[in-house]
Motif scaffolding. Sequence first.
Motif, PDB file in Angstrom:
ATOM      1  N   GLN A   1       0.834  -1.190   0.000  1.00 11.93           N
ATOM      2  CA  GLN A   1       0.000   0.000   0.000  1.00 11.93           C
ATOM      3  C   GLN A   1       0.874   1.247   0.000  1.00 11.93           C
ATOM      4  N   VAL A   2       0.310   2.309  -0.557  1.00  9.76           N
ATOM      5  CA  VAL A   2       1.010   3.578  -0.638  1.00  9.76           C
ATOM      6  C   VAL A   2       0.193   4.639   0.073  1.00  9.76           C
ATOM      7  N   GLN A   3       0.835   5.408   0.903  1.00 17.04           N
ATOM      8  CA  GLN A   3       0.200   6.561   1.545  1.00 17.04           C
ATOM      9  C   GLN A   3       0.793   7.830   0.949  1.00 17.04           C
ATOM     10  N   LEU A   4      -0.078   8.782   0.653  1.00 19.54           N
ATOM     11  CA  LEU A   4       0.335  10.064   0.105  1.00 19.54           C
ATOM     12  C   LEU A   4      -0.079  11.168   1.072  1.00 19.54           C
ATOM     13  N   VAL A   5       0.855  12.018   1.410  1.00 18.14           N
ATOM     14  CA  VAL A   5       0.561  13.126   2.313  1.00 18.14           C
ATOM     15  C   VAL A   5       0.952  14.432   1.628  1.00 18.14           C
ATOM     16  N   GLU A   6      -0.054  15.291   1.437  1.00 19.75           N
ATOM     17  CA  GLU A   6       0.181  16.589   0.801  1.00 19.75           C
ATOM     18  C   GLU A   6       0.414  17.655   1.863  1.00 19.75           C
ATOM     19  N   SER A   7       1.133  18.686   1.474  1.00 18.45           N
ATOM     20  CA  SER A   7       1.329  19.844   2.341  1.00 18.45           C
ATOM     21  C   SER A   7       1.581  21.069   1.465  1.00 18.45           C
ATOM     22  N   GLY A   8       1.454  22.237   2.078  1.00 16.62           N
ATOM     23  CA  GLY A   8       1.783  23.465   1.373  1.00 16.62           C
ATOM     24  C   GLY A   8       0.612  24.303   0.930  1.00 16.62           C
ATOM     25  N   ASN A  32       5.082   5.072 -10.411  1.00  9.54           N
ATOM     26  CA  ASN A  32       5.009   5.407 -11.830  1.00  9.54           C
ATOM     27  C   ASN A  32       4.690   6.895 -11.982  1.00  9.54           C
ATOM     28  N   THR A  33       3.709   7.212 -12.782  1.00 11.24           N
ATOM     29  CA  THR A  33       3.346   8.609 -12.976  1.00 11.24           C
ATOM     30  C   THR A  33       2.784   9.200 -11.689  1.00 11.24           C
ATOM     31  N   MET A  34       3.276  10.373 -11.337  1.00 17.03           N
ATOM     32  CA  MET A  34       2.765  11.110 -10.189  1.00 17.03           C
ATOM     33  C   MET A  34       2.127  12.399 -10.705  1.00 17.03           C
ATOM     34  N   GLY A  35       1.164  12.883  -9.968  1.00 14.92           N
ATOM     35  CA  GLY A  35       0.508  14.084 -10.468  1.00 14.92           C
ATOM     36  C   GLY A  35      -0.321  14.812  -9.442  1.00 14.92           C
ATOM     37  N   TRP A  36      -0.818  15.940  -9.900  1.00  9.92           N
ATOM     38  CA  TRP A  36      -1.695  16.766  -9.081  1.00  9.92           C
ATOM     39  C   TRP A  36      -3.018  16.966  -9.806  1.00  9.92           C
ATOM     40  N   TYR A  37      -4.091  16.879  -9.039  1.00 12.72           N
ATOM     41  CA  TYR A  37      -5.438  17.122  -9.522  1.00 12.72           C
ATOM     42  C   TYR A  37      -6.080  18.121  -8.572  1.00 12.72           C
ATOM     43  N   ARG A  38      -7.176  18.719  -9.007  1.00 15.30           N
ATOM     44  CA  ARG A  38      -7.859  19.646  -8.117  1.00 15.30           C
ATOM     45  C   ARG A  38      -9.365  19.521  -8.294  1.00 15.30           C
ATOM     46  N   GLN A  39     -10.071  19.894  -7.233  1.00 15.86           N
ATOM     47  CA  GLN A  39     -11.532  19.869  -7.268  1.00 15.86           C
ATOM     48  C   GLN A  39     -12.065  21.098  -6.571  1.00 15.86           C
ATOM     49  N   VAL A  92      -9.474  22.202  -3.721  1.00 14.25           N
ATOM     50  CA  VAL A  92      -8.688  21.217  -2.980  1.00 14.25           C
ATOM     51  C   VAL A  92      -7.776  20.531  -3.983  1.00 14.25           C
ATOM     52  N   TYR A  93      -6.511  20.503  -3.693  1.00 13.89           N
ATOM     53  CA  TYR A  93      -5.518  19.901  -4.580  1.00 13.89           C
ATOM     54  C   TYR A  93      -5.131  18.524  -4.041  1.00 13.89           C
ATOM     55  N   TYR A  94      -5.209  17.539  -4.924  1.00  9.73           N
ATOM     56  CA  TYR A  94      -4.939  16.156  -4.553  1.00  9.73           C
ATOM     57  C   TYR A  94      -3.699  15.644  -5.270  1.00  9.73           C
ATOM     58  N   CYS A  95      -2.918  14.899  -4.542  1.00  7.41           N
ATOM     59  CA  CYS A  95      -1.762  14.196  -5.109  1.00  7.41           C
ATOM     60  C   CYS A  95      -2.207  12.797  -5.523  1.00  7.41           C
ATOM     61  N   ASN A  96      -1.675  12.329  -6.628  1.00  9.50           N
ATOM     62  CA  ASN A  96      -1.993  10.987  -7.120  1.00  9.50           C
ATOM     63  C   ASN A  96      -0.723  10.315  -7.599  1.00  9.50           C
ATOM     64  N   THR A  97      -0.646   9.011  -7.404  1.00  6.59           N
ATOM     65  CA  THR A  97       0.454   8.265  -7.985  1.00  6.59           C
ATOM     66  C   THR A  97      -0.018   6.896  -8.431  1.00  6.59           C
ATOM     67  N   TRP A 112      -4.445   7.997  -3.905  1.00  5.25           N
ATOM     68  CA  TRP A 112      -4.763   9.420  -3.739  1.00  5.25           C
ATOM     69  C   TRP A 112      -4.421   9.885  -2.332  1.00  5.25           C
ATOM     70  N   GLY A 113      -3.993  11.136  -2.244  1.00  4.85           N
ATOM     71  CA  GLY A 113      -3.831  11.749  -0.947  1.00  4.85           C
ATOM     72  C   GLY A 113      -5.150  12.323  -0.455  1.00  4.85           C
ATOM     73  N   GLN A 114      -5.129  12.887   0.736  1.00  2.00           N
ATOM     74  CA  GLN A 114      -6.343  13.440   1.345  1.00  2.00           C
ATOM     75  C   GLN A 114      -6.694  14.821   0.801  1.00  2.00           C
ATOM     76  N   GLY A 115      -5.740  15.468   0.184  1.00  2.00           N
ATOM     77  CA  GLY A 115      -5.991  16.782  -0.393  1.00  2.00           C
ATOM     78  C   GLY A 115      -5.531  17.912   0.513  1.00  2.00           C
ATOM     79  N   THR A 116      -5.194  19.019  -0.114  1.00  2.96           N
ATOM     80  CA  THR A 116      -4.811  20.219   0.620  1.00  2.96           C
ATOM     81  C   THR A 116      -5.540  21.409  -0.005  1.00  2.96           C
ATOM     82  N   GLN A 117      -6.101  22.241   0.846  1.00  2.00           N
ATOM     83  CA  GLN A 117      -6.914  23.359   0.362  1.00  2.00           C
ATOM     84  C   GLN A 117      -6.028  24.518  -0.099  1.00  2.00           C
ATOM     85  N   VAL A 118      -6.333  25.015  -1.272  1.00  2.95           N
ATOM     86  CA  VAL A 118      -5.701  26.229  -1.795  1.00  2.95           C
ATOM     87  C   VAL A 118      -6.796  27.261  -2.018  1.00  2.95           C
TER      88      VAL A 118
END
Length: 122
Positions: A1-8, A32-39, A92-97, A112-118
Amino acid sequence: QVQLVESGGGLVQGGGSLRLSCEASGTFFTLNTMGWYRQAPGKQRELVATITSDGSIKYADFVEGRFTISRDSAKNMVYLQMDSLKPEDTAVYYCNTGARRHGWSAIVYSYWGQGTQVTVSS
């Protein structure tokens, strides 16, 4: 399993900058591919930028040269430098890998990470 933690994430005035970070941890063979998404509220999640393991980059059209994605594979990190921020970047910006769990399997799982609010004020 992979855990993703966003910050910033945070609150910034229009025209300002933020740098998002995402750290991957856990048990995996490769990332593999890593990225950022937003909602944004009331909208679907959308791609912002992705970067492959060999450094190929893709940006959404709305980025317009304002954001820069990068990764540090040695640290299992991906970053998103956001400059010239606009109120419409508020989301909310989400990290994905994608990640392979084992060397003997080609299956790539998505995490997916939990997301960070911008929030960008006008």
